[in-house]
Design a protein around this motif. Structure first.
Motif, PDB file in Angstrom:
ATOM      1  N   GLY A 161      15.083  23.235   7.596  1.00 21.68           N
ATOM      2  CA  GLY A 161      14.122  24.141   8.210  1.00 21.68           C
ATOM      3  C   GLY A 161      13.773  23.693   9.609  1.00 21.68           C
ATOM      4  O   GLY A 161      13.339  22.559   9.809  1.00 21.68           O
ATOM      5  N   TRP A 162      13.983  24.596  10.581  1.00 26.01           N
ATOM      6  CA  TRP A 162      13.741  24.217  11.969  1.00 26.01           C
ATOM      7  C   TRP A 162      12.277  24.357  12.353  1.00 26.01           C
ATOM      8  O   TRP A 162      11.922  24.173  13.510  1.00 26.01           O
ATOM      9  CB  TRP A 162      14.621  25.061  12.899  1.00 26.01           C
ATOM     10  N   GLY A 163      11.400  24.649  11.373  1.00 29.28           N
ATOM     11  CA  GLY A 163       9.972  24.684  11.660  1.00 29.28           C
ATOM     12  C   GLY A 163       9.167  23.776  10.760  1.00 29.28           C
ATOM     13  O   GLY A 163       7.937  23.757  10.841  1.00 29.28           O
ATOM     14  N   ALA A 164       9.839  23.019   9.902  1.00 33.26           N
ATOM     15  CA  ALA A 164       9.144  22.194   8.905  1.00 33.26           C
ATOM     16  C   ALA A 164       9.006  20.761   9.390  1.00 33.26           C
ATOM     17  O   ALA A 164      10.001  20.098   9.707  1.00 33.26           O
ATOM     18  CB  ALA A 164       9.901  22.224   7.575  1.00 33.26           C
ATOM     19  N   GLU A 165       7.784  20.273   9.440  1.00 33.68           N
ATOM     20  CA  GLU A 165       7.542  18.882   9.804  1.00 33.68           C
ATOM     21  C   GLU A 165       7.823  18.000   8.602  1.00 33.68           C
ATOM     22  O   GLU A 165       7.335  18.251   7.500  1.00 33.68           O
ATOM     23  CB  GLU A 165       6.110  18.690  10.296  1.00 33.68           C
ATOM     24  N   ARG A 166       8.608  16.948   8.813  1.00 30.31           N
ATOM     25  CA  ARG A 166       9.017  16.069   7.718  1.00 30.31           C
ATOM     26  C   ARG A 166       7.979  14.974   7.516  1.00 30.31           C
ATOM     27  O   ARG A 166       7.868  14.054   8.338  1.00 30.31           O
ATOM     28  CB  ARG A 166      10.368  15.434   8.018  1.00 30.31           C
ATOM     29  N   GLU A 167       7.242  15.072   6.445  1.00 30.82           N
ATOM     30  CA  GLU A 167       6.301  14.043   6.041  1.00 30.82           C
ATOM     31  C   GLU A 167       6.678  13.598   4.634  1.00 30.82           C
ATOM     32  O   GLU A 167       6.546  14.375   3.683  1.00 30.82           O
ATOM     33  CB  GLU A 167       4.859  14.564   6.062  1.00 30.82           C
ATOM     34  N   TYR A 168       7.148  12.376   4.510  1.00 28.35           N
ATOM     35  CA  TYR A 168       7.686  11.890   3.252  1.00 28.35           C
ATOM     36  C   TYR A 168       6.826  10.747   2.713  1.00 28.35           C
ATOM     37  O   TYR A 168       6.571   9.763   3.410  1.00 28.35           O
ATOM     38  CB  TYR A 168       9.121  11.411   3.442  1.00 28.35           C
ATOM     39  N   ARG A 169       6.436  10.888   1.461  1.00 27.89           N
ATOM     40  CA  ARG A 169       5.668   9.836   0.790  1.00 27.89           C
ATOM     41  C   ARG A 169       6.599   8.673   0.455  1.00 27.89           C
ATOM     42  O   ARG A 169       7.654   8.871  -0.151  1.00 27.89           O
ATOM     43  CB  ARG A 169       5.032  10.395  -0.489  1.00 27.89           C
ATOM     44  N   ILE A 170       6.202   7.473   0.846  1.00 25.58           N
ATOM     45  CA  ILE A 170       7.007   6.277   0.581  1.00 25.58           C
ATOM     46  C   ILE A 170       6.214   5.377  -0.370  1.00 25.58           C
ATOM     47  O   ILE A 170       5.186   4.813   0.013  1.00 25.58           O
ATOM     48  CB  ILE A 170       7.316   5.501   1.881  1.00 25.58           C
ATOM     49  N   PRO A 171       6.648   5.233  -1.600  1.00 29.22           N
ATOM     50  CA  PRO A 171       5.908   4.396  -2.549  1.00 29.22           C
ATOM     51  C   PRO A 171       6.024   2.916  -2.205  1.00 29.22           C
ATOM     52  O   PRO A 171       6.990   2.487  -1.540  1.00 29.22           O
ATOM     53  CB  PRO A 171       6.575   4.713  -3.885  1.00 29.22           C
ATOM     54  N   PRO A 172       5.085   2.123  -2.651  1.00 27.73           N
ATOM     55  CA  PRO A 172       5.111   0.688  -2.319  1.00 27.73           C
ATOM     56  C   PRO A 172       6.408  -0.010  -2.714  1.00 27.73           C
ATOM     57  O   PRO A 172       6.890  -0.900  -1.996  1.00 27.73           O
ATOM     58  CB  PRO A 172       3.917   0.134  -3.094  1.00 27.73           C
ATOM     59  N   ALA A 216       0.815  -1.219   0.000  1.00 29.15           N
ATOM     60  CA  ALA A 216       0.000   0.000   0.000  1.00 29.15           C
ATOM     61  C   ALA A 216       0.847   1.267   0.000  1.00 29.15           C
ATOM     62  O   ALA A 216       0.388   2.333  -0.423  1.00 29.15           O
ATOM     63  CB  ALA A 216      -0.926   0.002   1.216  1.00 29.15           C
ATOM     64  N   GLY A 217       2.093   1.185   0.476  1.00 24.41           N
ATOM     65  CA  GLY A 217       2.876   2.400   0.634  1.00 24.41           C
ATOM     66  C   GLY A 217       2.366   3.208   1.807  1.00 24.41           C
ATOM     67  O   GLY A 217       1.526   2.749   2.599  1.00 24.41           O
ATOM     68  N   GLY A 218       2.866   4.432   1.937  1.00 22.25           N
ATOM     69  CA  GLY A 218       2.399   5.262   3.038  1.00 22.25           C
ATOM     70  C   GLY A 218       3.181   6.540   3.177  1.00 22.25           C
ATOM     71  O   GLY A 218       3.891   6.970   2.257  1.00 22.25           O
ATOM     72  N   VAL A 219       3.053   7.169   4.355  1.00 24.60           N
ATOM     73  CA  VAL A 219       3.716   8.447   4.644  1.00 24.60           C
ATOM     74  C   VAL A 219       4.521   8.295   5.928  1.00 24.60           C
ATOM     75  O   VAL A 219       3.992   7.885   6.971  1.00 24.60           O
ATOM     76  CB  VAL A 219       2.698   9.591   4.797  1.00 24.60           C
ATOM     77  N   LEU A 220       5.807   8.608   5.854  1.00 24.46           N
ATOM     78  CA  LEU A 220       6.702   8.602   7.003  1.00 24.46           C
ATOM     79  C   LEU A 220       6.745  10.006   7.597  1.00 24.46           C
ATOM     80  O   LEU A 220       7.006  10.978   6.885  1.00 24.46           O
ATOM     81  CB  LEU A 220       8.102   8.170   6.588  1.00 24.46           C
ATOM     82  N   ASN A 221       6.513  10.114   8.901  1.00 25.54           N
ATOM     83  CA  ASN A 221       6.609  11.396   9.604  1.00 25.54           C
ATOM     84  C   ASN A 221       7.690  11.262  10.668  1.00 25.54           C
ATOM     85  O   ASN A 221       7.554  10.468  11.607  1.00 25.54           O
ATOM     86  CB  ASN A 221       5.269  11.751  10.252  1.00 25.54           C
ATOM     87  N   ILE A 222       8.772  12.036  10.508  1.00 22.96           N
ATOM     88  CA  ILE A 222       9.835  12.030  11.514  1.00 22.96           C
ATOM     89  C   ILE A 222       9.837  13.337  12.307  1.00 22.96           C
ATOM     90  O   ILE A 222      10.811  13.653  12.987  1.00 22.96           O
ATOM     91  CB  ILE A 222      11.217  11.766  10.885  1.00 22.96           C
ATOM     92  N   GLY A 223       8.744  14.088  12.205  1.00 21.11           N
ATOM     93  CA  GLY A 223       8.617  15.320  12.968  1.00 21.11           C
ATOM     94  C   GLY A 223       9.487  16.436  12.423  1.00 21.11           C
ATOM     95  O   GLY A 223       9.920  16.429  11.275  1.00 21.11           O
ATOM     96  N   ILE A 224       9.743  17.416  13.270  1.00 19.64           N
ATOM     97  CA  ILE A 224      10.594  18.550  12.911  1.00 19.64           C
ATOM     98  C   ILE A 224      12.028  18.220  13.295  1.00 19.64           C
ATOM     99  O   ILE A 224      12.300  17.817  14.428  1.00 19.64           O
ATOM    100  CB  ILE A 224      10.136  19.837  13.624  1.00 19.64           C
ATOM    101  N   ILE A 225      12.945  18.368  12.358  1.00 19.60           N
ATOM    102  CA  ILE A 225      14.368  18.125  12.592  1.00 19.60           C
ATOM    103  C   ILE A 225      15.104  19.457  12.471  1.00 19.60           C
ATOM    104  O   ILE A 225      14.943  20.185  11.491  1.00 19.60           O
ATOM    105  CB  ILE A 225      14.944  17.116  11.574  1.00 19.60           C
ATOM    106  N   ASP A 226      15.922  19.760  13.441  1.00 19.74           N
ATOM    107  CA  ASP A 226      16.698  21.004  13.459  1.00 19.74           C
ATOM    108  C   ASP A 226      18.173  20.648  13.192  1.00 19.74           C
ATOM    109  O   ASP A 226      18.773  19.928  13.983  1.00 19.74           O
ATOM    110  CB  ASP A 226      16.540  21.649  14.829  1.00 19.74           C
ATOM    111  N   ASP A 227      18.784  21.137  12.108  1.00 12.04           N
ATOM    112  CA  ASP A 227      18.322  22.025  11.067  1.00 12.04           C
ATOM    113  C   ASP A 227      17.866  21.247   9.819  1.00 12.04           C
ATOM    114  O   ASP A 227      16.891  21.593   9.191  1.00 12.04           O
ATOM    115  CB  ASP A 227      19.468  22.932  10.585  1.00 12.04           C
ATOM    116  N   LEU A 228      18.657  20.238   9.443  1.00 15.42           N
ATOM    117  CA  LEU A 228      18.524  19.617   8.136  1.00 15.42           C
ATOM    118  C   LEU A 228      18.531  18.101   8.288  1.00 15.42           C
ATOM    119  O   LEU A 228      19.239  17.564   9.135  1.00 15.42           O
ATOM    120  CB  LEU A 228      19.679  20.070   7.233  1.00 15.42           C
ATOM    121  N   ASP A 229      17.729  17.434   7.453  1.00 18.43           N
ATOM    122  CA  ASP A 229      17.785  15.971   7.443  1.00 18.43           C
ATOM    123  C   ASP A 229      17.903  15.460   6.016  1.00 18.43           C
ATOM    124  O   ASP A 229      17.435  16.096   5.061  1.00 18.43           O
ATOM    125  CB  ASP A 229      16.525  15.373   8.082  1.00 18.43           C
ATOM    126  N   ALA A 230      18.539  14.320   5.886  1.00 17.48           N
ATOM    127  CA  ALA A 230      18.471  13.492   4.686  1.00 17.48           C
ATOM    128  C   ALA A 230      17.992  12.131   5.163  1.00 17.48           C
ATOM    129  O   ALA A 230      18.553  11.573   6.116  1.00 17.48           O
ATOM    130  CB  ALA A 230      19.822  13.403   3.998  1.00 17.48           C
TER     131      ALA A 230
END
Length: 630
Positions: free
Chosen positions: A328-339, A301-315
């Protein structure tokens, strides 16, 4: 960059049910429009619709283009403190803007020292209490980004008259400049404040400037991100991964076992992780690891990964595949993960978080971390994280969609929606985030050009030369802050309608946000009126001495508490620089020769120099470097 902003690209067409033409958001009640310039009123209507406008006795009309946009040009008018009304009409109705004044309008932009508020600054409380002025009006642009220029700000805006209820939250440098201009010119003043703490200059560039400085391929990648973030991340990730391999020789996203792991003490900024190095020094890179166990059906089905807000940068990678790169220290990380990225059983999540200021890492509460199956359940990920501290503290490459350094992402959402709203000028206070990044002079040139294309070819630009901050020096040093100050000065010199306003004596070596914006505003107001501040002109060898002459002096030079400080004589190398004995000679400074080769003169060349040289106003000299003429 918030996801909502990425979905708004190009023109937002009006709906059939609208009751009137939609004007650009700068057009609000209580606006101040620029005197002595044509008045351009922009907005959207139904394609092909005839739109007309009246302002006082003047009128104009135009036909909405195929994309619904229109621009109406009304004649220039002199300053006027009597309120006027703008009416814009099409067949669906009339949009009315009331209480418009005519005077001078200034854009104030930059990073945190421009965003620094009146209430936070020197004597803020007292100045706020006496700030009431119905003819000084202010508008603050919400902080938001976009991959493409758009027509709307990231929230509601309004023009507000200066008062004890409104002034405190406004930009201090901007307010004090316009307050002094109001007193000097006695006409209405409008201030549009659009800035963002920690932003690099390239976030404020136009798409045209981005193409000139960074190339069509980077702009195409930014365009891809606006349409498909995962595709853009996939394209950019090899550059990020190559950067990491060069420093570590490792690929932990492919094989997490190449590093040593330990349990994350808590989902919190890692400055709170007592017993670790990060509690004392949170700068650098930290690897974070988690797994999520899925059934075969969930993986499909795939889905969305949320790792919250990361200060400063994430990969972030899932099973070795890049899924997100965000700053971005105010951006919530929500990443689409394909099946296709997922599998039945344990799925490996690897995050490399990078921090360049204060404590970094997790900012959100643990209950924000999750994996949500498409059309299915939400799997909590607040427990079981591991971490490993990287052996290097270099910061990774920044993507073109980066929230604080993306190419034009702040311009697109915080400047572009202003439209061709005429301005007297723009004040720029930024540079702290660009120290050490080559090419600042070129970026300033393109920033100026973009503003003039938008606000008028004769828009005046004032640049604040960075204040003193950071380590002091007891011997000549190679200073990144001084180099950037010189880039600021040279960019202004190369421009016919720009001026430098130094803050080099207003800073605090322990605080990057100096509180004395009152004096800075006074200096900005002087240059806004064309009253030049001091600047170096020439350095000429006279026998064994060097004479340095200046422009913009008023009442001659004076040194406080002794002879002039902070002058250096230099040969071709950094090691050849040495402090010079200086004396005032009328409107010049004479530097006593010491028998060593000299090809350059430097002044205040340090992160946090101590200076004591002023003219009679008193206005200080800026930091500078000059070649020695023979």
């Amino acid at each position: 960059m918030r996801r909502a902003a990425l979905l708004i690209a190009g023109v937002v067409l009006p709906t059939a049910a609208q009751a009137a033409p939609q004007l650009l958001p700068i057009w609000q009640d209580h606006a101040v429009i620029q005197r002595d310039r044509p008045v351009v009123v922009e907005g959207t209507a139904q394609p092909g619709e005839r739109v007309s406008a009246t302002l006082g006795m003047d009128s104009a009309s135009a036909t909405a283009a195929a994309d619904g946009s229109f621009a109406l040009t009304l004649p220039a008018r002199p300053a006027n403190a009597m309120p006027q009304t703008l009416s814009v009409t099409d067949s669906s109705g009339t949009a009315t803007i009331n209480d418009i004044l005519v005077g001078d309008v200034w854009l104030c932009s930059g990073q945190s020292n421009m965003a620094f508020t009146v209430s936070a600054g020197l004597n803020g409380y007292n100045n706020i209490q006496v700030s009431a002025d119905p003819l000084l009006r202010m508008l603050t642009v919400p902080q938001e980004t976009s991959a493409k220029p758009v027509r709307e700000f990231g929230g509601e805006v309004s023009w507000q008259a200066a008062s004890p209820q409104t002034t405190g939250a406004f930009s201090a440098a901007c307010y004090y400049m316009l307050r002094d201009l109001r007193a000097a010119l006695d006409i209405p003043m409008g201030a549009v404040h659009s800035s963002w703490g920690g932003s690099q200059i390239r976030a404020w560039l136009t798409p045209e400037a981005g193409k000139v400085l960074y190339g069509a391929d980077q702009m195409a990648l930014l365009d891809t991100f606006g349409k498909d973030p995962l595709a853009a991340v996939t394209e950019f990730a090899p550059k990020w991964e190559a950067w990491w391999r060069e420093r570590t020789g490792q690929e932990p996203w492919k094989d997490p076992s190449v590093v040593q792991w330990q349990p994350v003490p808590s989902i919190s900024p890692w400055g709170n992780w007592s017993g670790t190095r990060l509690a004392k020094d949170g700068l650098g890179n930290v690897l974070l690891r988690q797994t999520v166990t899925l059934t075969a059906e969930q993986a499909k089905a795939g889905g969305v990964l949320n790792i919250g807000i990361i200060d400063d940068l994430d990969a972030t990678w899932v099973n070795g595949k890049p899924v997100g790169i965000t700053h971005g220290w105010g951006a919530e990380r929500e990443y689409r993960i394909p099946p296709g990225y997922l599998k039945a059983g344990a799925n490996e999540i690897l995050v490399i978080a990078s921090n360049s200021w204060a404590a970094g890492g997790f900012t959100s509460a643990a209950d924000r971390l999750s994996f949500t199956v498409t059309g299915g359940e939400r799997i909590p990920l607040g427990e079981g994280w591991q971490f490993s501290i990287a052996g290097h503290t270099d910061m990774p490459p920044r993507s073109p969609w980066d929230a604080n350094a993306g190419i034009g992402v702040m311009h697109n959402r915080m400047i572009a929606p202003i439209g061709h709203y005429a301005m007297t000028g723009a004040t720029w206070y930024q540079g702290e985030s660009d120290v050490g990044i080559a090419g600042y002079r070129d970026r300033l040139r393109e920033l100026f050009a973009g503003w003039r294309r938008q606000f008028g070819a004769d828009t005046r630009v004032l640049v604040v030369q960075l204040a003193n901050y950071g380590p002091t020096a007891s011997a000549p040093v190679d200073s990144g802050w001084a180099s950037l100050r010189e880039d600021e000065r040279q960019a202004v010199l190369a421009d016919k309608n720009a001026a430098l306003v130094t803050a080099i004596d207003l800073g605090d070596r322990t605080d990057i946000h100096p509180g004395n914006k009152v004096e800075l505003g006074k200096r900005l107001a002087l240059e806004a009126q064309g009253k030049a501040l001091p600047g170096p002109q020439r350095a000429v060898l006279e026998g064994t001495d060097v004479r340095v002459s200046f422009t913009g002096l008023e009442g001659g030079l004076q040194s406080w508490s002794g002879p002039p400080l902070a002058f250096e004589l230099c040969g071709p190398t950094q090691e050849s620089c040495r402090y010079a004995s200086a004396a005032i000679a009328g409107d010049a400074i004479v530097l006593r020769g010491d028998g060593q080769p000299v090809t350059r003169v430097r002044y205040a060349w340090a992160d946090s120099p101590v200076v004591n040289l002023y003219d009679a106003r008193p206005a200080p000299l800026p930091g500078f470097e000059l070649p020695v003429e023979r």
